[in-house]
Design a protein around this motif. Structure first.
Motif, mmCIF file in Angstrom:
data_model
loop_
_atom_site.group_PDB
_atom_site.id
_atom_site.type_symbol
_atom_site.label_atom_id
_atom_site.label_comp_id
_atom_site.label_asym_id
_atom_site.label_seq_id
_atom_site.Cartn_x
_atom_site.Cartn_y
_atom_site.Cartn_z
ATOM 1 N N UNK A 185 35.253 37.674 35.103
ATOM 2 C CA UNK A 185 35.624 39.060 34.830
ATOM 3 C C UNK A 185 37.128 39.200 34.609
ATOM 4 N N UNK A 186 37.932 38.492 35.395
ATOM 5 C CA UNK A 186 39.384 38.567 35.203
ATOM 6 C C UNK A 186 39.759 37.981 33.845
ATOM 7 N N UNK A 187 39.129 36.867 33.489
ATOM 8 C CA UNK A 187 39.421 36.253 32.183
ATOM 9 C C UNK A 187 39.039 37.171 31.029
ATOM 10 N N UNK A 188 38.023 38.030 31.238
ATOM 11 C CA UNK A 188 37.633 38.981 30.201
ATOM 12 C C UNK A 188 38.774 39.966 29.905
ATOM 13 N N UNK A 189 39.542 40.328 30.943
ATOM 14 C CA UNK A 189 40.616 41.327 30.786
ATOM 15 C C UNK A 189 41.997 40.711 30.579
ATOM 16 N N UNK A 190 42.137 39.423 30.810
ATOM 17 C CA UNK A 190 43.443 38.777 30.689
ATOM 18 C C UNK A 190 44.086 38.958 29.313
ATOM 19 N N UNK A 191 43.323 38.978 28.201
ATOM 20 C CA UNK A 191 43.965 39.149 26.890
ATOM 21 C C UNK A 191 44.767 40.440 26.737
ATOM 22 N N UNK A 192 44.476 41.468 27.539
ATOM 23 C CA UNK A 192 45.265 42.699 27.417
ATOM 24 C C UNK A 192 46.707 42.462 27.854
ATOM 25 N N UNK A 193 46.908 41.525 28.789
ATOM 26 C CA UNK A 193 48.269 41.181 29.204
ATOM 27 C C UNK A 193 48.938 40.318 28.134
ATOM 28 N N UNK A 194 48.167 39.389 27.571
ATOM 29 C CA UNK A 194 48.706 38.568 26.481
ATOM 30 C C UNK A 194 49.180 39.449 25.328
#
Length: 256
Positions: A185-194
């Motif tokens: 789940x965290x990896x799903x949202x990590x691209x928003x920080x990228x």
């Protein structure tokens, strides 16, 4: 996981076994509606069968047709039992009875309560809503925080997650399944920080994984340690705090 129970349909015979054959009841009525889950989740569509083959280990047999209906019924029954009794009250025989599925089917496919919890967590991850792309770091983190907040504040889903967390504190297999679920789940949202780094909103060496974890951590802490309401205001504060810390460089990777 606010889901509507389905009504039992006509039973169908189970797979043949040596000796006299006995029909194995199963629920063949309308498909169960699943919840889309943390990171997390709000009520979502019916559980679909995965399109790719699964390893043939307990709880990971490739669903399809009757197998998919059995899995959906058993996972729904496991949710009910976890909400009502917690992990310590989970019993495969009781799950089989609730799901109107033969005991042999449940024991053969899952084998243990921890394997069943692991499959439930895998299904929850599959049903989770995709991340929001608002175009700003503040908007994305706030969307994530509010999704977590709605999940944990929901009477059914909140109770379910408390039970699963308790299971993870006393069983290594349940702990591993929970860690895998949250990592996914965290990896799903990590691209928003990228994306925020690429827009120049954050330092170039910001650790996106840590930023996303920082959003939900206060919400879980509040749920597990206090009786205070978990509302949108709490979610917005968590998102704003994570954003401010990230902008200040608190989540920059060390040694890079």
């Amino acid at each position: 996981m606010a889901v509507e129970p389905s009504t039992p349909g006509p039973s169908r015979p189970g797979p043949s076994r040596p000796g006299p054959s006995r029909p194995e009841p199963t629920r063949s009525g309308p498909a169960q509606t699943g919840s889309s889950t943390p990171g997390l989740s709000t009520p979502g569509p019916a559980r679909p069968a995965p399109s790719s083959p699964e390893p043939s280990t307990p709880g990971t047999v490739r669903p399809g047709g009757r197998t998919a209906r059995v899995r959906a019924a058993v996972l729904r029954a496991a949710e009910d039992a976890l909400v009502e009794r917690g992990f310590s009250g989970l019993d495969l025989g009781d799950i089989a009875q609730r799901a109107e599925v033969g005991r042999t089917t449940v024991y053969r496919r899952w084998g243990s309560t921890t394997a069943l919890v692991a499959d439930l967590l895998a299904d929850m991850a599959e049903q989770s809503l995709p991340r929001t792309d608002s175009g700003t770091l503040a908007g994305d983190l706030r969307a994530n925080a509010r999704l977590v907040q709605r999940t944990l504040a929901d009477p059914r889903q909140g109770a379910l997650f408390r039970a699963v967390i308790v299971a993870a504190t006393c069983d290594p297999d349940a702990a591993e399944a929970l860690q895998h679920f949250y990592r996914r789940r965290v990896e799903e949202w990590e691209p928003c920080v990228t994306a925020a780094v690429e827009r120049g909103e954050l330092p170039p060496d910001t650790d996106g994984f840590e930023v996303v974890r920082a959003v939900s951590a206060p919400l879980y802490y509040r749920m597990l340690t206090t009786a205070e309401p978990l509302d949108e205001a709490a979610a917005d504060r968590a998102a704003a705090a994570a954003e401010a810390a990230a902008r200040a460089g608190a989540y920059r990777r060390r040694g890079d």
